[in-house]
Design a protein around this motif. Structure first.
Motif, PDB file in Angstrom:
ATOM      1  N   ILE A   5       0.835  -1.199   0.000  1.00  0.00           N
ATOM      2  CA  ILE A   5       0.000   0.000   0.000  1.00  0.00           C
ATOM      3  C   ILE A   5       0.872   1.252   0.000  1.00  0.00           C
ATOM      4  O   ILE A   5       0.605   2.232  -0.719  1.00  0.00           O
ATOM      5  CB  ILE A   5      -0.941  -0.002   1.215  1.00  0.00           C
ATOM      6  CG1 ILE A   5      -1.931  -1.169   1.133  1.00  0.00           C
ATOM      7  CG2 ILE A   5      -1.695   1.324   1.320  1.00  0.00           C
ATOM      8  CD1 ILE A   5      -2.890  -1.100  -0.029  1.00  0.00           C
ATOM      9  N   ARG A   6       1.954   1.224   0.772  1.00  0.00           N
ATOM     10  CA  ARG A   6       2.868   2.371   0.801  1.00  0.00           C
ATOM     11  C   ARG A   6       3.472   2.618  -0.588  1.00  0.00           C
ATOM     12  O   ARG A   6       3.554   3.758  -1.048  1.00  0.00           O
ATOM     13  CB  ARG A   6       3.987   2.125   1.821  1.00  0.00           C
ATOM     14  CG  ARG A   6       3.509   2.050   3.259  1.00  0.00           C
ATOM     15  CD  ARG A   6       4.635   1.557   4.180  1.00  0.00           C
ATOM     16  NE  ARG A   6       5.731   2.507   4.220  1.00  0.00           N
ATOM     17  CZ  ARG A   6       5.853   3.453   5.155  1.00  0.00           C
ATOM     18  NH1 ARG A   6       4.951   3.561   6.110  1.00  0.00           N
ATOM     19  NH2 ARG A   6       6.880   4.271   5.129  1.00  0.00           N
ATOM     20  N   GLN A   7       3.874   1.546  -1.251  1.00  0.00           N
ATOM     21  CA  GLN A   7       4.448   1.693  -2.580  1.00  0.00           C
ATOM     22  C   GLN A   7       3.420   2.209  -3.579  1.00  0.00           C
ATOM     23  O   GLN A   7       3.722   3.069  -4.411  1.00  0.00           O
ATOM     24  CB  GLN A   7       5.033   0.363  -3.046  1.00  0.00           C
ATOM     25  CG  GLN A   7       6.248  -0.100  -2.239  1.00  0.00           C
ATOM     26  CD  GLN A   7       6.710  -1.485  -2.612  1.00  0.00           C
ATOM     27  OE1 GLN A   7       5.983  -2.266  -3.234  1.00  0.00           O
ATOM     28  NE2 GLN A   7       7.944  -1.831  -2.213  1.00  0.00           N
ATOM     29  N   LEU A   8       2.213   1.685  -3.493  1.00  0.00           N
ATOM     30  CA  LEU A   8       1.151   2.100  -4.407  1.00  0.00           C
ATOM     31  C   LEU A   8       0.817   3.579  -4.221  1.00  0.00           C
ATOM     32  O   LEU A   8       0.812   4.360  -5.184  1.00  0.00           O
ATOM     33  CB  LEU A   8      -0.096   1.247  -4.179  1.00  0.00           C
ATOM     34  CG  LEU A   8      -1.341   1.623  -5.002  1.00  0.00           C
ATOM     35  CD1 LEU A   8      -1.079   1.399  -6.486  1.00  0.00           C
ATOM     36  CD2 LEU A   8      -2.548   0.822  -4.526  1.00  0.00           C
ATOM     37  N   VAL A   9       0.539   3.979  -2.985  1.00  0.00           N
ATOM     38  CA  VAL A   9       0.159   5.359  -2.711  1.00  0.00           C
ATOM     39  C   VAL A   9       1.300   6.319  -3.047  1.00  0.00           C
ATOM     40  O   VAL A   9       1.092   7.403  -3.591  1.00  0.00           O
ATOM     41  CB  VAL A   9      -0.263   5.511  -1.231  1.00  0.00           C
ATOM     42  CG1 VAL A   9      -0.493   6.971  -0.866  1.00  0.00           C
ATOM     43  CG2 VAL A   9      -1.534   4.704  -0.964  1.00  0.00           C
ATOM     44  N   GLY A  10       2.533   5.903  -2.756  1.00  0.00           N
ATOM     45  CA  GLY A  10       3.683   6.738  -3.056  1.00  0.00           C
ATOM     46  C   GLY A  10       3.916   6.937  -4.538  1.00  0.00           C
ATOM     47  O   GLY A  10       4.552   7.913  -4.950  1.00  0.00           O
ATOM     48  N   SER A  11       3.400   6.035  -5.362  1.00  0.00           N
ATOM     49  CA  SER A  11       3.605   6.139  -6.809  1.00  0.00           C
ATOM     50  C   SER A  11       2.624   7.073  -7.490  1.00  0.00           C
ATOM     51  O   SER A  11       2.783   7.390  -8.676  1.00  0.00           O
ATOM     52  CB  SER A  11       3.496   4.744  -7.446  1.00  0.00           C
ATOM     53  OG  SER A  11       2.149   4.278  -7.443  1.00  0.00           O
ATOM     54  N   TRP A  12       1.598   7.514  -6.767  1.00  0.00           N
ATOM     55  CA  TRP A  12       0.585   8.392  -7.372  1.00  0.00           C
ATOM     56  C   TRP A  12       1.061   9.845  -7.306  1.00  0.00           C
ATOM     57  O   TRP A  12       0.820  10.555  -6.331  1.00  0.00           O
ATOM     58  CB  TRP A  12      -0.753   8.236  -6.652  1.00  0.00           C
ATOM     59  CG  TRP A  12      -1.378   6.879  -6.853  1.00  0.00           C
ATOM     60  CD1 TRP A  12      -1.140   6.006  -7.857  1.00  0.00           C
ATOM     61  CD2 TRP A  12      -2.353   6.259  -6.008  1.00  0.00           C
ATOM     62  NE1 TRP A  12      -1.888   4.869  -7.703  1.00  0.00           N
ATOM     63  CE2 TRP A  12      -2.653   5.002  -6.581  1.00  0.00           C
ATOM     64  CE3 TRP A  12      -2.997   6.632  -4.844  1.00  0.00           C
ATOM     65  CZ2 TRP A  12      -3.559   4.122  -6.013  1.00  0.00           C
ATOM     66  CZ3 TRP A  12      -3.904   5.759  -4.277  1.00  0.00           C
ATOM     67  CH2 TRP A  12      -4.190   4.521  -4.858  1.00  0.00           C
ATOM     68  N   ALA A  13       1.693  10.307  -8.370  1.00  0.00           N
ATOM     69  CA  ALA A  13       2.304  11.640  -8.366  1.00  0.00           C
ATOM     70  C   ALA A  13       1.275  12.753  -8.510  1.00  0.00           C
ATOM     71  O   ALA A  13       1.554  13.904  -8.165  1.00  0.00           O
ATOM     72  CB  ALA A  13       3.336  11.739  -9.496  1.00  0.00           C
ATOM     73  N   GLU A  14       0.087  12.457  -9.024  1.00  0.00           N
ATOM     74  CA  GLU A  14      -0.917  13.496  -9.263  1.00  0.00           C
ATOM     75  C   GLU A  14      -2.199  13.264  -8.466  1.00  0.00           C
ATOM     76  O   GLU A  14      -3.182  13.965  -8.660  1.00  0.00           O
ATOM     77  CB  GLU A  14      -1.241  13.572 -10.750  1.00  0.00           C
ATOM     78  CG  GLU A  14      -0.039  13.909 -11.625  1.00  0.00           C
ATOM     79  CD  GLU A  14      -0.385  13.971 -13.098  1.00  0.00           C
ATOM     80  OE1 GLU A  14      -1.561  13.689 -13.442  1.00  0.00           O
ATOM     81  OE2 GLU A  14       0.498  14.287 -13.910  1.00  0.00           O
ATOM     82  N   THR A  15      -2.188  12.286  -7.571  1.00  0.00           N
ATOM     83  CA  THR A  15      -3.408  11.914  -6.846  1.00  0.00           C
ATOM     84  C   THR A  15      -3.173  11.979  -5.342  1.00  0.00           C
ATOM     85  O   THR A  15      -2.390  11.191  -4.810  1.00  0.00           O
ATOM     86  CB  THR A  15      -3.853  10.491  -7.227  1.00  0.00           C
ATOM     87  OG1 THR A  15      -4.021  10.414  -8.642  1.00  0.00           O
ATOM     88  CG2 THR A  15      -5.154  10.125  -6.538  1.00  0.00           C
ATOM     89  N   PRO A  16      -3.832  12.901  -4.637  1.00  0.00           N
ATOM     90  CA  PRO A  16      -3.682  12.955  -3.181  1.00  0.00           C
ATOM     91  C   PRO A  16      -4.271  11.696  -2.533  1.00  0.00           C
ATOM     92  O   PRO A  16      -5.403  11.307  -2.829  1.00  0.00           O
ATOM     93  CB  PRO A  16      -4.485  14.199  -2.776  1.00  0.00           C
ATOM     94  CG  PRO A  16      -4.664  14.987  -4.036  1.00  0.00           C
ATOM     95  CD  PRO A  16      -4.707  13.993  -5.135  1.00  0.00           C
ATOM     96  N   ALA A  17      -3.496  11.064  -1.669  1.00  0.00           N
ATOM     97  CA  ALA A  17      -3.980   9.859  -0.990  1.00  0.00           C
ATOM     98  C   ALA A  17      -3.244   9.703   0.333  1.00  0.00           C
ATOM     99  O   ALA A  17      -2.068  10.058   0.447  1.00  0.00           O
ATOM    100  CB  ALA A  17      -3.769   8.623  -1.862  1.00  0.00           C
TER     101      ALA A  17
END
Length: 277
Positions: free
Chosen positions: A108-120
């Motif tokens: 989950i950390r890797q996934l959320v960290g990869s979203w450069a244009e999406t606040p999460a």
């Protein structure tokens, strides 16, 4: 905690929120207390007034599942509130796992960290932010690791400026916390947080006393105000992370909308390299 215990407190709080007219009883005459009288609720639930009094005063804390279901119907509780009542009455699943320190799964950390244009961001069962990507923190410093969202909403200075309808957000947060902790109201972390918020916020005292319960997984529309890019109309998705007591919250805008363009400007500012002077 009063001598009535969590079950008694919940029954009284919900009883006081149900007007006689809502359940087909005459509303005329002077009433000393808001909502239903104890004997009226007992009658509607098909139990004796003396037995109901023992439940509300905490002198009987082990009602049957049938009694709890009858009380839930009489109190007009929805499915979430009924499930909460059952847990308070000791009818929760017995195989609940022991509590462990909350750690966000690596994936989950890797996934959320990869979203450069999406606040999460990810929050835990007490609404502590456990992980957030740079876009979430750029959207508001409230969404940064270590912040407790409830404390920010009720005691902080930034929430009223961020949320145009802060009381609605506050009510949702309190109802969500009740749903998260269920019957575990003696959790030391929860007790500490509730005591702090009770001492510092009249609004929290009022909302906590209502005993509202809402499972907040799902989504919705939220209006936010950002000091640099202005007003944002964003959809949010709230997803339960499997095998944990954590939730993933993701913000996104309607494609091509002014909010999408504002979010893109915010993302560009996050990605822009820092320069000296």
């Amino acid at each position: 905690m009063s001598t009535a215990g969590p079950l008694g407190e919940y029954l009284r709080a919900r009883r006081e929120l149900v007007g006689p007219g809502a359940v087909g009883l005459p509303a005329h005459g002077r009433r000393r207390v808001p909502g239903l009288r104890r004997e009226e609720l007992a009658l509607l639930a098909g139990i004796s007034a003396d037995y109901y009094l023992r439940l509300e005063q905490g002198r009987d804390r082990n009602p049957s599942a049938q009694v709890l279901e009858a009380l839930a119907r009489a109190l007009l509780l929805d499915a979430e509130a009924t499930a909460h009542l059952r847990r308070l009455g000791g009818h929760a699943p017995a195989d609940r796992p022991a509590r462990r320190p909350e750690r966000v799964p690596v994936g989950i950390r890797q996934l959320v960290g990869s979203w450069a244009e999406t606040p999460a961001f990810v929050h835990g069962r007490h609404l502590d932010v456990l992980f957030a990507n740079p876009m979430a923190t750029a959207l508001t410093p409230i969404y940064r690791v270590g912040v407790n969202l409830l404390r920010e909403v009720f005691l902080g200075q930034r929430a009223p400026a961020l949320y145009p309808a802060p009381e609605s957000v506050a009510a949702s947060a309190v109802a969500g916390l009740r749903a998260q902790v269920g019957a575990e109201v003696n959790d030391p972390r929860l007790t500490e947080l509730v005591d702090e918020l009770t001492a510092g916020s009249e609004l929290f005292r009022r909302l906590w006393a209502r005993h509202d319960v809402t499972v907040r997984a799902g989504g919705g529309l939220r209006m936010l105000h950002h000091p640099q890019v202005g007003d944002l109309e964003l959809r949010y998705e709230k997803l339960t992370i499997s095998g944990t007591t954590q939730s993933l919250v993701v913000y996104h805008a309607e494609p091509g909308s002014p909010s999408a363009r504002s979010l893109a400007r915010l993302g560009a500012a996050v990605d822009a390299p820092e320069t000296d002077g």
